[in-house]
Design a protein around this motif. Structure first.
Motif, PDB file in Angstrom:
ATOM      1  N   GLU A  11      -8.587   2.977   3.292  1.00  0.00           N
ATOM      2  CA  GLU A  11      -7.174   3.339   3.095  1.00  0.00           C
ATOM      3  C   GLU A  11      -7.019   4.447   2.056  1.00  0.00           C
ATOM      4  O   GLU A  11      -6.003   5.114   2.015  1.00  0.00           O
ATOM      5  N   GLU A  24       2.476   0.045   2.762  1.00  0.00           N
ATOM      6  CA  GLU A  24       1.992   0.089   4.144  1.00  0.00           C
ATOM      7  C   GLU A  24       0.480  -0.115   4.200  1.00  0.00           C
ATOM      8  O   GLU A  24      -0.036  -0.821   5.068  1.00  0.00           O
ATOM      9  N   SER A  25      -0.237   0.501   3.267  1.00  0.00           N
ATOM     10  CA  SER A  25      -1.693   0.342   3.212  1.00  0.00           C
ATOM     11  C   SER A  25      -2.062  -1.101   2.902  1.00  0.00           C
ATOM     12  O   SER A  25      -2.978  -1.665   3.516  1.00  0.00           O
ATOM     13  N   ARG A  28      -1.619  -3.103   6.032  1.00  0.00           N
ATOM     14  CA  ARG A  28      -2.684  -2.861   7.012  1.00  0.00           C
ATOM     15  C   ARG A  28      -3.969  -3.577   6.613  1.00  0.00           C
ATOM     16  O   ARG A  28      -4.656  -4.158   7.455  1.00  0.00           O
ATOM     17  N   LYS A  32      -6.091  -7.109   8.433  1.00  0.00           N
ATOM     18  CA  LYS A  32      -7.506  -7.117   8.804  1.00  0.00           C
ATOM     19  C   LYS A  32      -8.306  -8.192   8.065  1.00  0.00           C
ATOM     20  O   LYS A  32      -9.474  -8.403   8.357  1.00  0.00           O
TER      21      LYS A  32
END
Length: 82
Positions: A11, A24-25, A28, A32
């Protein structure tokens, strides 16, 4: 390097390693994360806290860097649990 550390590094490819991850990072990365990454994050937080205890009081920059890393992992873990 652990998978959680690789997820964070991925990221940061367009950012300075000293910059904060965007919300947002963090989302994400959290998407995961599985059990192994969550456990790894908890272990890394404990290791960072142990490292923090060894940093001299006069070294505020290092203390800030360590706290920033701890807060980053906490933010990721908070998103995993949502």
């Amino acid at each position: 390097m652990s998978k959680s550390q690789r997820l964070i590094a991925a990221e940061r490819t367009t950012f300075s390693p000293y910059s904060s991850l965007s919300p947002e990072s963090i989302s994400r990365i959290a998407l995961k994360c599985r059990k192994d990454e969550v456990a790894d994050a908890h272990i890394l937080i404990k290791q960072l806290k142990a490292e923090l205890a060894t940093v001299p009081d006069w070294d505020g920059d290092t203390q800030d860097d360590i706290w920033r890393a701890i807060e980053q992992y906490r933010a990721i873990l908070a998103k995993v649990r949502e």
